[in-house]
Design an enzyme around this catalytic site. Sequence first.
Site, PDB file in Angstrom:
ATOM      1  N   HIS A 131     -17.351   0.112   3.510  1.00 33.86           N
ATOM      2  CA  HIS A 131     -18.212   0.682   2.475  1.00 33.86           C
ATOM      3  C   HIS A 131     -18.058   2.200   2.502  1.00 33.86           C
ATOM      4  CE1 HIS A 131     -21.533   0.818  -0.332  1.00 33.86           C
ATOM      5  NE2 HIS A 131     -22.026   1.819   0.376  1.00 33.86           N
ATOM      6  N   ASN A 142      -7.064  -0.317   0.783  1.00 31.95           N
ATOM      7  CA  ASN A 142      -7.442  -0.690   2.159  1.00 31.95           C
ATOM      8  C   ASN A 142      -6.585  -1.845   2.662  1.00 31.95           C
ATOM      9  OD1 ASN A 142      -9.791   0.863   3.437  1.00 31.95           O
ATOM     10  ND2 ASN A 142     -10.446   0.607   1.305  1.00 31.95           N
ATOM     11  N   ASP A 159     -24.387  -4.822   2.520  1.00 33.90           N
ATOM     12  CA  ASP A 159     -24.153  -3.517   3.164  1.00 33.90           C
ATOM     13  C   ASP A 159     -25.125  -3.224   4.314  1.00 33.90           C
ATOM     14  OD1 ASP A 159     -22.069  -3.061   1.357  1.00 33.90           O
ATOM     15  OD2 ASP A 159     -23.363  -2.027  -0.059  1.00 33.90           O
ATOM     16  N   THR A 190     -23.375  -9.652   6.628  1.00 34.65           N
ATOM     17  CA  THR A 190     -24.507 -10.564   6.797  1.00 34.65           C
ATOM     18  C   THR A 190     -25.118 -10.834   5.417  1.00 34.65           C
ATOM     19  OG1 THR A 190     -25.984  -8.693   7.174  1.00 34.65           O
ATOM     20  CG2 THR A 190     -25.045  -9.747   9.141  1.00 34.65           C
ATOM     21  N   GLY A 193      -6.662  -2.291  -3.872  1.00 36.76           N
ATOM     22  CA  GLY A 193      -6.101  -2.787  -2.614  1.00 36.76           C
ATOM     23  C   GLY A 193      -5.516  -1.734  -1.699  1.00 36.76           C
ATOM     24  N   ARG A 198     -17.613  -9.295  -5.116  1.00 35.34           N
ATOM     25  CA  ARG A 198     -18.528 -10.427  -5.249  1.00 35.34           C
ATOM     26  C   ARG A 198     -19.421 -10.465  -4.020  1.00 35.34           C
ATOM     27  NH1 ARG A 198     -17.303 -14.666  -8.825  1.00 35.34           N
ATOM     28  NH2 ARG A 198     -18.409 -16.145  -7.521  1.00 35.34           N
TER      29      ARG A 198
HETATM   30  C1  GRF Z   1     -13.205   1.336  -1.201  1.00 35.19           C
HETATM   31  O1  GRF Z   1     -13.780   2.588  -1.460  1.00 35.19           O
HETATM   32  C2  GRF Z   1     -14.123   0.515  -0.324  1.00 35.19           C
HETATM   33  O2  GRF Z   1     -14.842   1.285   0.587  1.00 35.19           O
HETATM   34  C3  GRF Z   1     -15.055  -0.118  -1.315  1.00 35.19           C
HETATM   35  O3  GRF Z   1     -14.247  -0.394  -2.435  1.00 35.19           O
HETATM   36  C4  GRF Z   1     -13.136   0.473  -2.450  1.00 35.19           C
HETATM   37  C5  GRF Z   1     -11.917  -0.397  -2.462  1.00 35.19           C
HETATM   38  O4  GRF Z   1     -10.734   0.339  -2.621  1.00 35.19           O
HETATM   39  N1  GRF Z   1     -15.691  -1.273  -0.751  1.00 35.19           N
HETATM   40  P1  GRF Z   1      -9.334  -0.375  -2.428  1.00 35.19           P
HETATM   41  O5  GRF Z   1      -9.300  -1.559  -3.374  1.00 35.19           O
HETATM   42  O6  GRF Z   1      -9.215  -0.811  -0.989  1.00 35.19           O
HETATM   43  O7  GRF Z   1      -8.322   0.656  -2.792  1.00 35.19           O
END
Ligand code: GRF
Length: 208
Positions: free
Chosen positions: A116, A17, A152, A148, A15, A98
């Site tokens: 991504h 992000n 990716d 979509t 988490g 998922r």
């Molecule tokens: C990130 O590298 C994101 O780009 C990918 O999964 C990872 C998630 O990291 N989709 P976090 O859980 O946000 O730390």
Amino acid sequence: MPGKLRIGVLASGRGSNLQAIIDAQEAGMLRADLAVVISNKQDAQALERARQHDIPDVFLDPKPFAGQPNGRQAYDEQVLAVLRKHEVGVVALAGYMRIVTPVLLGAYRYQMMNIHPSLLPAFPGLDAQKQALEWGVNVAGCTVHFVTESVDEGPIILQAAVPVQEDDTPETLAARILVEEHRIYPRALQLYVDGRLRIEGRRVRIIR
Ligand code: GRF
């Protein structure tokens, strides 16, 4: 005056992000409300981060749906019900492990983003940073895109590039990319909040 746009985050793990989105929101850089964080993993650190910031956190157990006909759709019906209950207007996938079904895609068409860790369309799927190293690219990066049907592959909203270094491992490269992920994801969401994203075919135009 209409209420603020409400963001729902789907996350399966660490988490970081999500944390960047929370931090941007609390700093006034992302002018939206964080409505709910949903996870398919009970022990996801993302849920704990939500709790620490008084954001409703919801664990939805996928196990009862496993092996059922249309189980993935049935699971997404539950996710959708939670998003609707919290009046979510835009969904951010943040390390959500998922594949989302047409149940969610239909309800949040061009209202759902993902981040991504590669410069798409290069290196979709798992272990993008490892793929980048194996290909010997000199420049790696990350992409925020609309979600979509094809994993990716949705229209690209923002990207950021990072240099690859000679002695990089997947971990060191991932860490360098992550810094940029945390910068561009809240920005992409704010562009959405401001109504500045126009879809034109498979392209996204940013309105000035
Ligand atoms: C990130 O590298 C994101 O780009 C990918 O999964 C990872 C998630 O990291 N989709 P976090 O859980 O946000 O730390």
